[in-house]
Design an enzyme around this catalytic site. Structure first.
Site, PDB file in Angstrom:
ATOM      1  N   TYR A  64      -1.342  -0.592  11.116  1.00  0.00           N
ATOM      2  CA  TYR A  64      -1.548  -1.234   9.806  1.00  0.00           C
ATOM      3  C   TYR A  64      -0.373  -0.941   8.872  1.00  0.00           C
ATOM      4  CZ  TYR A  64      -3.163  -1.633   4.952  1.00  0.00           C
ATOM      5  OH  TYR A  64      -3.246  -1.917   3.609  1.00  0.00           O
ATOM      6  N   HIS A  78      -3.981  10.192  12.012  1.00  0.00           N
ATOM      7  CA  HIS A  78      -4.608  10.234  10.684  1.00  0.00           C
ATOM      8  C   HIS A  78      -3.706  10.925   9.652  1.00  0.00           C
ATOM      9  CE1 HIS A  78      -8.772  10.972   8.567  1.00  0.00           C
ATOM     10  NE2 HIS A  78      -7.917  10.298   7.823  1.00  0.00           N
ATOM     11  N   THR A  81       0.826  -1.206   0.000  1.00  0.00           N
ATOM     12  CA  THR A  81       0.000   0.000   0.000  1.00  0.00           C
ATOM     13  C   THR A  81       0.862   1.258   0.000  1.00  0.00           C
ATOM     14  OG1 THR A  81      -1.432   1.280   1.471  1.00  0.00           O
ATOM     15  CG2 THR A  81      -0.117  -0.397   2.513  1.00  0.00           C
ATOM     16  N   ASP A  82       0.280   2.359  -0.449  1.00  0.00           N
ATOM     17  CA  ASP A  82       1.007   3.637  -0.386  1.00  0.00           C
ATOM     18  C   ASP A  82       1.141   4.143   1.056  1.00  0.00           C
ATOM     19  OD1 ASP A  82      -1.662   4.351   0.066  1.00  0.00           O
ATOM     20  OD2 ASP A  82      -1.755   5.869  -1.508  1.00  0.00           O
ATOM     21  N   GLU A  83       0.370   3.537   1.983  1.00  0.00           N
ATOM     22  CA  GLU A  83       0.372   4.053   3.363  1.00  0.00           C
ATOM     23  C   GLU A  83       1.726   3.864   4.040  1.00  0.00           C
ATOM     24  OE1 GLU A  83      -3.202   3.406   5.581  1.00  0.00           O
ATOM     25  OE2 GLU A  83      -4.379   3.084   3.773  1.00  0.00           O
ATOM     26  N   LYS A 136       2.546  -3.433   7.243  1.00  0.00           N
ATOM     27  CA  LYS A 136       2.764  -3.607   5.795  1.00  0.00           C
ATOM     28  C   LYS A 136       4.204  -3.221   5.438  1.00  0.00           C
ATOM     29  CE  LYS A 136       0.188  -4.631   2.954  1.00  0.00           C
ATOM     30  NZ  LYS A 136      -0.237  -5.964   2.419  1.00  0.00           N
ATOM     31  N   ASN A 181      -5.618   4.055  -2.493  1.00  0.00           N
ATOM     32  CA  ASN A 181      -6.921   3.545  -2.035  1.00  0.00           C
ATOM     33  C   ASN A 181      -7.737   2.983  -3.194  1.00  0.00           C
ATOM     34  OD1 ASN A 181      -6.123   5.473   0.138  1.00  0.00           O
ATOM     35  ND2 ASN A 181      -8.095   4.873   0.984  1.00  0.00           N
ATOM     36  N   LEU A 191     -14.539   3.559   3.845  1.00  0.00           N
ATOM     37  CA  LEU A 191     -15.326   4.776   3.621  1.00  0.00           C
ATOM     38  C   LEU A 191     -16.444   4.629   2.573  1.00  0.00           C
ATOM     39  CD1 LEU A 191     -15.454   7.931   4.273  1.00  0.00           C
ATOM     40  CD2 LEU A 191     -14.190   8.203   2.161  1.00  0.00           C
TER      41      LEU A 191
HETATM   42  P1  NAD Z   1      -9.618  -7.310   2.629  1.00  0.00           P
HETATM   43  O1  NAD Z   1      -9.535  -7.028   4.108  1.00  0.00           O
HETATM   44  O2  NAD Z   1     -10.873  -7.008   1.892  1.00  0.00           O
HETATM   45  O3  NAD Z   1      -9.279  -8.854   2.371  1.00  0.00           O
HETATM   46  C1  NAD Z   1      -8.248  -9.514   3.019  1.00  0.00           C
HETATM   47  C2  NAD Z   1      -8.402 -11.018   2.768  1.00  0.00           C
HETATM   48  O4  NAD Z   1      -7.311 -11.684   3.426  1.00  0.00           O
HETATM   49  C3  NAD Z   1      -9.702 -11.617   3.340  1.00  0.00           C
HETATM   50  O5  NAD Z   1     -10.280 -12.502   2.394  1.00  0.00           O
HETATM   51  C4  NAD Z   1      -9.232 -12.375   4.570  1.00  0.00           C
HETATM   52  O6  NAD Z   1     -10.050 -13.510   4.877  1.00  0.00           O
HETATM   53  C5  NAD Z   1      -7.827 -12.791   4.162  1.00  0.00           C
HETATM   54  N1  NAD Z   1      -6.947 -13.036   5.307  1.00  0.00           N
HETATM   55  C6  NAD Z   1      -6.772 -12.237   6.390  1.00  0.00           C
HETATM   56  N2  NAD Z   1      -5.897 -12.804   7.240  1.00  0.00           N
HETATM   57  C7  NAD Z   1      -5.497 -13.976   6.672  1.00  0.00           C
HETATM   58  C8  NAD Z   1      -4.586 -15.008   7.053  1.00  0.00           C
HETATM   59  N3  NAD Z   1      -3.915 -14.949   8.222  1.00  0.00           N
HETATM   60  N4  NAD Z   1      -4.400 -16.062   6.222  1.00  0.00           N
HETATM   61  C9  NAD Z   1      -5.082 -16.143   5.043  1.00  0.00           C
HETATM   62  N5  NAD Z   1      -5.976 -15.204   4.640  1.00  0.00           N
HETATM   63  C10 NAD Z   1      -6.164 -14.128   5.443  1.00  0.00           C
HETATM   64  O7  NAD Z   1      -8.363  -6.538   2.023  1.00  0.00           O
HETATM   65  P2  NAD Z   1      -8.213  -5.769   0.617  1.00  0.00           P
HETATM   66  O8  NAD Z   1      -8.706  -4.394   0.784  1.00  0.00           O
HETATM   67  O9  NAD Z   1      -8.741  -6.623  -0.464  1.00  0.00           O
HETATM   68  O10 NAD Z   1      -6.619  -5.700   0.524  1.00  0.00           O
HETATM   69  C11 NAD Z   1      -5.881  -6.767  -0.073  1.00  0.00           C
HETATM   70  C12 NAD Z   1      -4.397  -6.414  -0.051  1.00  0.00           C
HETATM   71  O11 NAD Z   1      -4.178  -5.204  -0.774  1.00  0.00           O
HETATM   72  C13 NAD Z   1      -3.844  -6.169   1.346  1.00  0.00           C
HETATM   73  O12 NAD Z   1      -2.549  -6.724   1.400  1.00  0.00           O
HETATM   74  C14 NAD Z   1      -3.801  -4.661   1.471  1.00  0.00           C
HETATM   75  O13 NAD Z   1      -2.771  -4.250   2.345  1.00  0.00           O
HETATM   76  C15 NAD Z   1      -3.497  -4.266   0.042  1.00  0.00           C
HETATM   77  N6  NAD Z   1      -3.988  -2.923  -0.370  1.00  0.00           N
HETATM   78  C16 NAD Z   1      -5.302  -2.568  -0.157  1.00  0.00           C
HETATM   79  C17 NAD Z   1      -5.748  -1.330  -0.599  1.00  0.00           C
HETATM   80  C18 NAD Z   1      -7.188  -0.913  -0.425  1.00  0.00           C
HETATM   81  O14 NAD Z   1      -7.527   0.238  -0.708  1.00  0.00           O
HETATM   82  N7  NAD Z   1      -8.087  -1.783   0.005  1.00  0.00           N
HETATM   83  C19 NAD Z   1      -4.863  -0.442  -1.230  1.00  0.00           C
HETATM   84  C20 NAD Z   1      -3.528  -0.834  -1.427  1.00  0.00           C
HETATM   85  C21 NAD Z   1      -3.112  -2.097  -1.002  1.00  0.00           C
HETATM   86  P1  TYD Z   2     -10.562   4.135   4.731  1.00  0.00           P
HETATM   87  O1  TYD Z   2     -11.572   3.705   3.730  1.00  0.00           O
HETATM   88  O2  TYD Z   2     -10.612   3.537   6.109  1.00  0.00           O
HETATM   89  O3  TYD Z   2      -9.123   3.935   4.065  1.00  0.00           O
HETATM   90  P2  TYD Z   2      -7.639   4.400   4.597  1.00  0.00           P
HETATM   91  O4  TYD Z   2      -7.714   4.762   6.021  1.00  0.00           O
HETATM   92  O5  TYD Z   2      -6.844   3.161   4.353  1.00  0.00           O
HETATM   93  O6  TYD Z   2      -7.246   5.550   3.702  1.00  0.00           O
HETATM   94  O7  TYD Z   2     -10.663   5.722   4.908  1.00  0.00           O
HETATM   95  C1  TYD Z   2     -10.531   6.614   3.810  1.00  0.00           C
HETATM   96  C2  TYD Z   2     -10.536   8.030   4.371  1.00  0.00           C
HETATM   97  O8  TYD Z   2     -11.829   8.300   4.930  1.00  0.00           O
HETATM   98  C3  TYD Z   2      -9.545   8.241   5.508  1.00  0.00           C
HETATM   99  O9  TYD Z   2      -8.995   9.553   5.425  1.00  0.00           O
HETATM  100  C4  TYD Z   2     -10.387   8.098   6.762  1.00  0.00           C
HETATM  101  C5  TYD Z   2     -11.741   8.627   6.321  1.00  0.00           C
HETATM  102  N1  TYD Z   2     -12.920   8.010   6.991  1.00  0.00           N
HETATM  103  C6  TYD Z   2     -13.893   8.825   7.581  1.00  0.00           C
HETATM  104  O10 TYD Z   2     -13.795  10.071   7.584  1.00  0.00           O
HETATM  105  N2  TYD Z   2     -14.954   8.211   8.187  1.00  0.00           N
HETATM  106  C7  TYD Z   2     -15.097   6.862   8.228  1.00  0.00           C
HETATM  107  O11 TYD Z   2     -16.092   6.350   8.811  1.00  0.00           O
HETATM  108  C8  TYD Z   2     -14.102   6.037   7.595  1.00  0.00           C
HETATM  109  C9  TYD Z   2     -14.221   4.535   7.598  1.00  0.00           C
HETATM  110  C10 TYD Z   2     -13.035   6.665   6.981  1.00  0.00           C
END
Ligand code: NAD
Ligand code: TYD
Length: 357
Positions: A163, A297, A137-139, A167, A192, A203
């Site tokens: 988190y 944040h 992630t970019d975070e 990562k 995101n 969100l």
């Molecule tokens: P998500 O939380 O929707 O899904 C995570 C999945 O991993 C779930 O199916 C869960 O059951 C599985 N899981 C959790 N712990 C596990 C374990 N110990 N063993 C096996 N499976 C396990 O997450 P997402 O949003 O789809 O993110 C997927 C990946 O992409 C993550 O690595 C996250 O850091 C990365 N990522 C997410 C975003 C985003 O905006 N959602 C952006 C950049 C990178």
């Molecule tokens: P989120 O979807 O949790 O992603 P991330 O924290 O990984 O960026 O949140 C996106 C943005 O929205 C973040 O700046 C936090 C904000 N946010 C709210 O203001 N209210 C909420 O209820 C949630 C879940 C997020």
């Protein structure tokens, strides 16, 4: 049937993972795709109902932190590629329960790396034709000032939440397996994501559901934080390209140059949902409720993905307005999915569909 490749995708029952599994299963019928997922609260096999009977798809319920189980899977399926998405992924949960994040994101990644290493080093050709692709992630880069700058692949890591710290740690372990053992790894850091099948603690799906039900929209702080949004299928297409063509030991940033202040994004979302529900303009604006800010944040994330564009020619396919329209439509049309995941009902899906298979 002999498969051309045998690829483990971890976290395939989650949000992004389900889109990646779907893309690979459909696009590469000669690859066997092994979806390894623990099915935590965020994993939902109903996300993959349309591909689960495909002959090149296998589901295995397992914990990536279980080293012995991962090693057995590598051997049993002759795995030559890993695309690692399994993780705990929600910042707010990491603030309440950091240990789970260290266990899955750090120890889980390490267990998977070590299993791949032990298996691949046991083969005569060792690492030839193998790839370990880690999704990050970019975070991990920390935060940018509101008035400028972008994260590049050279930006120093500076994570602020449990988190992003977990990562960042996993990213370092992945790179160390290249430098120490010669494993062919690649890491990507994406902004995101939004789109169908995202768990409604994040969100966009949370707010679409709350608008629909006339519930308050909890905006952290003043809503001035900035995020850079990418449609999930565009992330999946970048993963496909990088898995096949990305250079070993490289990092690629993935993003669509699409920055939004939270409060502006929320207003776009309200307008789209109100339109879709036939409400008068501005109907749900009163649901906006400013609440106490999230601790630590990050002010702003913004990705420079020009390396990926110039080296591999990747471009996002969707304009944001279209992506949001599609996303709103999907959540409104799939209220049953939303009800299942918010009630925990979806957990039964595994028992009904997979127990005894
Ligand atoms: P998500 O939380 O929707 O899904 C995570 C999945 O991993 C779930 O199916 C869960 O059951 C599985 N899981 C959790 N712990 C596990 C374990 N110990 N063993 C096996 N499976 C396990 O997450 P997402 O949003 O789809 O993110 C997927 C990946 O992409 C993550 O690595 C996250 O850091 C990365 N990522 C997410 C975003 C985003 O905006 N959602 C952006 C950049 C990178
Ligand atoms: P989120 O979807 O949790 O992603 P991330 O924290 O990984 O960026 O949140 C996106 C943005 O929205 C973040 O700046 C936090 C904000 N946010 C709210 O203001 N209210 C909420 O209820 C949630 C879940 C997020």
């Amino acid at each position: 049937m002999e498969f051309k490749r045998n690829i483990i995708i971890t976290g395939g029952a989650g949000f992004i993972g389900s889109h990646v599994v779907r893309l690979f299963v459909r696009k590469y019928p000669d690859y066997r795709i092994i979806n390894v997922d623990k099915l935590t609260y965020a994993g939902n096999l109903a996300n993959l109902a349309d591909v689960e009977s495909m002959p090149n798809y296998v589901f295995v319920k397992a914990d990536v932190a279980d080293y012995e189980a991962m090693l057995a899977l590598m051997r049993d399926y002759h795995v030559d590629g890993v695309i690692h998405l399994a993780a705990e992924s929600h910042v707010d949960r990491s603030i309440k329960d950091p240990f789970t994040f260290a266990r899955t994101n750090v120890m889980g990644t390490l267990a998977l790396l070590q299993a791949a290493r032990v298996y691949w080093e046991s083969l005569p050709e060792r690492y030839e034709g193998k790839k370990f692709y880690h999704i990050s992630t970019d975070e991990v880069y920390g935060t940018l000032p509101l008035d400028g700058g972008l994260f590049t692949e050279e930006t120093k890591y500076d994570p602020h939440s449990p988190y992003s710290a977990s990562k960042a740690s996993s990213d370092h372990f992945v790179r160390s397996y290249h430098d120490t053992y010669g494993m062919p790894v690649v890491v990507t850091n994406c902004s995101n994501n939004y789109g169908p099948f995202q768990f409604p603690e994040k969100l966009i799906p949370l707010f679409i559901n709350n608008i629909r039900h006339g519930r308050p929209l909890p905006v952290y702080g003043r809503g001035e934080n900035v995020r850079d949004w990418l449609y999930v299928e565009d992330h999946a297409s970048a993963i496909d390209l990088i898995f096949h063509k990305g250079r070993v030991a490289e990092t690629y940033n993935i993003g669509g140059f699409n920055e939004w202040r939270n409060i502006d994004l929320i207003k776009v979302l309200i307008a789209a949902v109100d339109r879709a529900l036939g409400n008068p303009e501005g109907h749900s604006l009163g649901l906006i409720t400013f609440v106490t800010d999230r601790p630590g944040h990050d002010a702003r994330y913004a990705i420079d993905s020009s390396k990926l564009a110039s080296e591999l020619g990747w471009r996002p396919s969707l304009q944001f307005e279209e992506g949001i329209e599609r996303t709103v439509r999907w959540y409104l049309d799939n209220q049953e999915w939303m009800d299942q995941v918010t009630s925990g009902e979806y957990q039964k899906y595994y028992d009904e569909m997979y127990k005894g298979r």
